[in-house]
Design a protein around this motif. Structure first.
Motif, short mmCIF file in Angstrom:
data_model
loop_
_atom_site.label_atom_id
_atom_site.label_comp_id
_atom_site.label_asym_id
_atom_site.label_seq_id
_atom_site.Cartn_x
_atom_site.Cartn_y
_atom_site.Cartn_z
N VAL A 1 3.13 6.00 -2.74
CA VAL A 1 4.29 6.78 -3.16
C VAL A 1 4.30 6.95 -4.68
O VAL A 1 4.60 8.02 -5.20
N ARG A 2 3.94 5.89 -5.40
CA ARG A 2 3.90 5.98 -6.86
C ARG A 2 2.86 6.99 -7.32
O ARG A 2 3.12 7.81 -8.20
N VAL A 3 1.67 6.96 -6.73
CA VAL A 3 0.62 7.92 -7.10
C VAL A 3 1.07 9.33 -6.76
O VAL A 3 0.85 10.27 -7.53
N TRP A 4 1.70 9.51 -5.60
CA TRP A 4 2.19 10.84 -5.22
C TRP A 4 3.27 11.31 -6.19
O TRP A 4 3.26 12.45 -6.64
N TYR A 5 4.21 10.43 -6.54
CA TYR A 5 5.33 10.81 -7.40
C TYR A 5 4.88 11.13 -8.82
O TYR A 5 5.37 12.07 -9.44
N THR A 6 3.95 10.35 -9.35
CA THR A 6 3.52 10.56 -10.73
C THR A 6 2.37 11.53 -10.85
O THR A 6 1.95 11.86 -11.96
N SER B 1 3.94 1.55 -1.18
CA SER B 1 4.59 1.72 -2.48
C SER B 1 3.59 2.25 -3.53
O SER B 1 3.96 3.09 -4.36
N CYS B 2 2.34 1.81 -3.47
CA CYS B 2 1.33 2.35 -4.39
C CYS B 2 1.07 3.82 -4.10
O CYS B 2 0.95 4.62 -5.03
N THR C 1 -3.06 9.02 -11.64
CA THR C 1 -3.10 8.12 -12.79
C THR C 1 -3.52 8.83 -14.08
O THR C 1 -3.64 8.19 -15.11
N SER D 1 0.83 -1.21 0.00
CA SER D 1 0.00 0.00 0.00
C SER D 1 0.86 1.26 0.00
O SER D 1 0.56 2.23 -0.70
#
Length: 85
Positions: A39-44, A36-37, A47, A34
């Motif tokens: 962090v990915r949404v925050w970084y990018t 890592s998901c 979606t 959760s």
């Protein structure tokens, strides 16, 4: 994928999630996944894909939410089928 493997192991071996070590491993996998998901949404920035018109992805701009949900579920089901088989 690892969380699914842990759930499958827990279903096959009923006492797996009842032990402290098994429960800790499952909880750690869920929290790390959760995180890592998130962090990915925050970084990018989420979606959303910038610079795409409705002709590039007509499902993303479809009026009916149910159609979008079923379409994305189908795509992820195909991805899972490709990963597993």
């Amino acid at each position: 994928l690892l969380a699914g493997w842990e759930i499958l192991a827990g279903l096959l071996e009923r006492r797996f999630l009842r032990t402290a070590a098994g429960l800790w491993r499952f909880t750690a996998l869920m929290v790390l996944g959760s995180l890592s998901c998130a962090v990915r949404v925050w970084y990018t920035g989420g979606t959303a894909i910038d610079n795409m018109d409705p002709h590039s992805n007509p499902i993303a701009v479809h009026d009916d939410r149910w159609v979008r949900l079923k379409t994305y579920a189908l795509l992820h089901g195909i991805y899972m089928k490709l990963l597993v088989f």
